[in-house]
Design a protein around this motif. Structure first.
Motif, PDB file in Angstrom:
ATOM      1  N   UNK A  89       0.833  -1.202   0.000  1.00 47.10           N
ATOM      2  CA  UNK A  89       0.000   0.000   0.000  1.00 47.10           C
ATOM      3  C   UNK A  89       0.869   1.255   0.000  1.00 47.10           C
ATOM      4  N   UNK A  90       0.366   2.340  -0.575  1.00 51.61           N
ATOM      5  CA  UNK A  90       1.161   3.577  -0.654  1.00 51.61           C
ATOM      6  C   UNK A  90       1.517   4.146   0.724  1.00 51.61           C
ATOM      7  N   UNK A  91       2.798   4.492   0.906  1.00 54.10           N
ATOM      8  CA  UNK A  91       3.238   5.230   2.085  1.00 54.10           C
ATOM      9  C   UNK A  91       3.342   4.456   3.379  1.00 54.10           C
ATOM     10  N   UNK A  92       3.355   3.138   3.350  1.00 51.99           N
ATOM     11  CA  UNK A  92       3.406   2.348   4.587  1.00 51.99           C
ATOM     12  C   UNK A  92       4.730   2.575   5.319  1.00 51.99           C
ATOM     13  N   UNK A  93       4.614   2.913   6.583  1.00 54.26           N
ATOM     14  CA  UNK A  93       5.791   3.068   7.446  1.00 54.26           C
ATOM     15  C   UNK A  93       5.874   1.895   8.419  1.00 54.26           C
ATOM     16  N   UNK A  94       4.740   1.590   9.069  1.00 53.15           N
ATOM     17  CA  UNK A  94       4.724   0.532  10.091  1.00 53.15           C
ATOM     18  C   UNK A  94       3.378  -0.176  10.044  1.00 53.15           C
ATOM     19  N   UNK A  95       3.422  -1.491  10.240  1.00 53.72           N
ATOM     20  CA  UNK A  95       2.207  -2.310  10.279  1.00 53.72           C
ATOM     21  C   UNK A  95       2.267  -3.168  11.536  1.00 53.72           C
ATOM     22  N   UNK A  96       1.169  -3.194  12.277  1.00 55.48           N
ATOM     23  CA  UNK A  96       1.075  -4.040  13.469  1.00 55.48           C
ATOM     24  C   UNK A  96      -0.224  -4.816  13.370  1.00 55.48           C
ATOM     25  N   UNK A  97      -0.144  -6.143  13.419  1.00 60.59           N
ATOM     26  CA  UNK A  97      -1.326  -6.989  13.256  1.00 60.59           C
ATOM     27  C   UNK A  97      -1.670  -7.690  14.554  1.00 60.59           C
ATOM     28  N   UNK A  98      -2.966  -7.679  14.890  1.00 65.23           N
ATOM     29  CA  UNK A  98      -3.502  -8.445  16.015  1.00 65.23           C
ATOM     30  C   UNK A  98      -4.546  -9.392  15.459  1.00 65.23           C
ATOM     31  N   UNK A  99      -4.474 -10.653  15.853  1.00 64.29           N
ATOM     32  CA  UNK A  99      -5.429 -11.645  15.384  1.00 64.29           C
ATOM     33  C   UNK A  99      -6.540 -11.843  16.399  1.00 64.29           C
ATOM     34  N   UNK A 100      -7.746 -11.992  15.917  1.00 59.08           N
ATOM     35  CA  UNK A 100      -8.898 -12.208  16.780  1.00 59.08           C
ATOM     36  C   UNK A 100      -8.874 -13.653  17.268  1.00 59.08           C
ATOM     37  N   UNK A 101      -8.908 -13.831  18.587  1.00 61.69           N
ATOM     38  CA  UNK A 101      -8.957 -15.159  19.180  1.00 61.69           C
ATOM     39  C   UNK A 101     -10.406 -15.609  19.398  1.00 61.69           C
ATOM     40  N   UNK A 102     -11.262 -14.633  19.718  1.00 66.66           N
ATOM     41  CA  UNK A 102     -12.675 -14.932  19.958  1.00 66.66           C
ATOM     42  C   UNK A 102     -13.467 -13.654  19.728  1.00 66.66           C
ATOM     43  N   UNK A 103     -14.537 -13.762  18.976  1.00 71.99           N
ATOM     44  CA  UNK A 103     -15.417 -12.612  18.792  1.00 71.99           C
ATOM     45  C   UNK A 103     -16.403 -12.583  19.951  1.00 71.99           C
ATOM     46  N   UNK A 104     -16.300 -11.559  20.763  1.00 78.92           N
ATOM     47  CA  UNK A 104     -17.151 -11.433  21.938  1.00 78.92           C
ATOM     48  C   UNK A 104     -18.454 -10.730  21.581  1.00 78.92           C
ATOM     49  N   UNK A 105     -18.359  -9.707  20.767  1.00 75.66           N
ATOM     50  CA  UNK A 105     -19.534  -8.964  20.317  1.00 75.66           C
ATOM     51  C   UNK A 105     -19.284  -8.549  18.882  1.00 75.66           C
ATOM     52  N   UNK A 106     -20.199  -8.924  18.011  1.00 77.72           N
ATOM     53  CA  UNK A 106     -20.030  -8.641  16.581  1.00 77.72           C
ATOM     54  C   UNK A 106     -20.441  -7.211  16.257  1.00 77.72           C
ATOM     55  N   UNK A 107     -19.889  -6.658  15.166  1.00 79.32           N
ATOM     56  CA  UNK A 107     -20.323  -5.327  14.743  1.00 79.32           C
ATOM     57  C   UNK A 107     -21.823  -5.317  14.483  1.00 79.32           C
ATOM     58  N   UNK A 108     -22.457  -4.276  14.909  1.00 81.98           N
ATOM     59  CA  UNK A 108     -23.907  -4.183  14.745  1.00 81.98           C
ATOM     60  C   UNK A 108     -24.295  -2.718  14.672  1.00 81.98           C
ATOM     61  N   UNK A 109     -25.579  -2.480  14.654  1.00 80.25           N
ATOM     62  CA  UNK A 109     -26.076  -1.112  14.623  1.00 80.25           C
ATOM     63  C   UNK A 109     -25.822  -0.413  15.952  1.00 80.25           C
ATOM     64  N   UNK A 110     -25.699   0.910  15.913  1.00 82.97           N
ATOM     65  CA  UNK A 110     -25.549   1.641  17.181  1.00 82.97           C
ATOM     66  C   UNK A 110     -26.856   1.578  17.968  1.00 82.97           C
ATOM     67  N   UNK A 111     -26.780   1.755  19.281  1.00 80.44           N
ATOM     68  CA  UNK A 111     -28.019   1.794  20.059  1.00 80.44           C
ATOM     69  C   UNK A 111     -28.834   3.023  19.706  1.00 80.44           C
ATOM     70  N   UNK A 112     -30.138   2.905  19.833  1.00 81.11           N
ATOM     71  CA  UNK A 112     -30.984   4.065  19.599  1.00 81.11           C
ATOM     72  C   UNK A 112     -30.801   5.056  20.752  1.00 81.11           C
ATOM     73  N   UNK A 113     -30.766   6.334  20.452  1.00 84.50           N
ATOM     74  CA  UNK A 113     -30.608   7.331  21.520  1.00 84.50           C
ATOM     75  C   UNK A 113     -31.848   7.330  22.416  1.00 84.50           C
ATOM     76  N   UNK A 114     -31.697   7.788  23.648  1.00 82.66           N
ATOM     77  CA  UNK A 114     -32.861   7.831  24.547  1.00 82.66           C
ATOM     78  C   UNK A 114     -33.899   8.805  24.018  1.00 82.66           C
ATOM     79  N   UNK A 115     -35.144   8.565  24.388  1.00 82.63           N
ATOM     80  CA  UNK A 115     -36.220   9.485  24.022  1.00 82.63           C
ATOM     81  C   UNK A 115     -35.974  10.833  24.665  1.00 82.63           C
ATOM     82  N   UNK A 116     -36.263  11.860  23.924  1.00 84.41           N
ATOM     83  CA  UNK A 116     -36.128  13.216  24.471  1.00 84.41           C
ATOM     84  C   UNK A 116     -37.489  13.659  24.982  1.00 84.41           C
ATOM     85  N   UNK A 117     -37.512  14.156  26.189  1.00 85.93           N
ATOM     86  CA  UNK A 117     -38.747  14.612  26.784  1.00 85.93           C
ATOM     87  C   UNK A 117     -38.797  16.130  26.739  1.00 85.93           C
ATOM     88  N   UNK A 118     -39.941  16.649  26.357  1.00 90.70           N
ATOM     89  CA  UNK A 118     -40.096  18.114  26.243  1.00 90.70           C
ATOM     90  C   UNK A 118     -40.292  18.749  27.581  1.00 90.70           C
TER      91      UNK A 118
END
Length: 163
Positions: A134-163
């Motif tokens: 890849x262009x301009x690479x200076x340093x690369x550090x790799x970490x391997x996943x041993x166990x997926x604890x929580x998968x990527x998902x949608x963000x939580x819905x924000x709390x309801x706003x009360x007027x």
């Protein structure tokens, strides 16, 4: 760039929760789940889409079922952080299918990539062919996943706003 937050009412939240659980719901089933008739429910979904709250409908695939048994996070530092080099690097990364995500980050490294590979040997070949070139690479550090604890998902819905 600041994105303005959209205000959600209880019905919008119910629609979003239902679609997060099952994006394949028919309009009729969705309307029934949120206690609306089909037309008002459809209009709300279209508004949530046009407001950018709903930005895609997709199927989540199991990487292991597709033969990808290794997931790695790759931290990358670039030689120089000038704009052209950053854009070249990001364009090159975006074109690599095994790169599931790429984030420009603060701290010691400039970017964090999440990649998949068939196995460790295939990862080594992948890193040699794609990452190290890849262009301009200076340093690369790799970490391997041993166990997926929580998968990527949608963000939580924000709390309801009360007027």
């Amino acid at each position: 760039m600041t994105v303005s937050r959209v205000t959600l009412d209880r019905i919008d939240r119910k629609i979003l929760q239902a679609l997060q659980a099952d994006a394949r719901l028919s309009s009729a089933d969705l309307a029934e789940r949120v206690a609306l008739t089909a037309s008002p429910c459809w209009r709300r979904v279209k508004r949530l889409e046009s407001d950018g709250v709903i930005c895609a409908y997709e199927a989540r695939l199991d990487p292991k079922k597709l033969g990808y048994h290794v997931t790695a996070f790759i931290s990358v530092s670039l030689e120089k952080s000038h704009t052209q080099l950053v854009h070249e690097f990001e364009a090159a990364v975006a074109a690599i299918p095994q790169v599931l995500s790429c984030h420009r980050i603060s701290g010691r490294y400039d970017h964090l990539l999440m990649v998949v590979s068939e196995d460790l040997e295939a990862y080594g070949l992948f890193a040699e062919k794609y990452i190290n070139g890849l262009p301009g690479i200076k340093e690369v550090y790799t970490s391997f996943v041993l166990k997926e604890v929580k998968a990527p998902t949608n963000p939580p819905l924000p709390p309801l706003e009360f007027a």
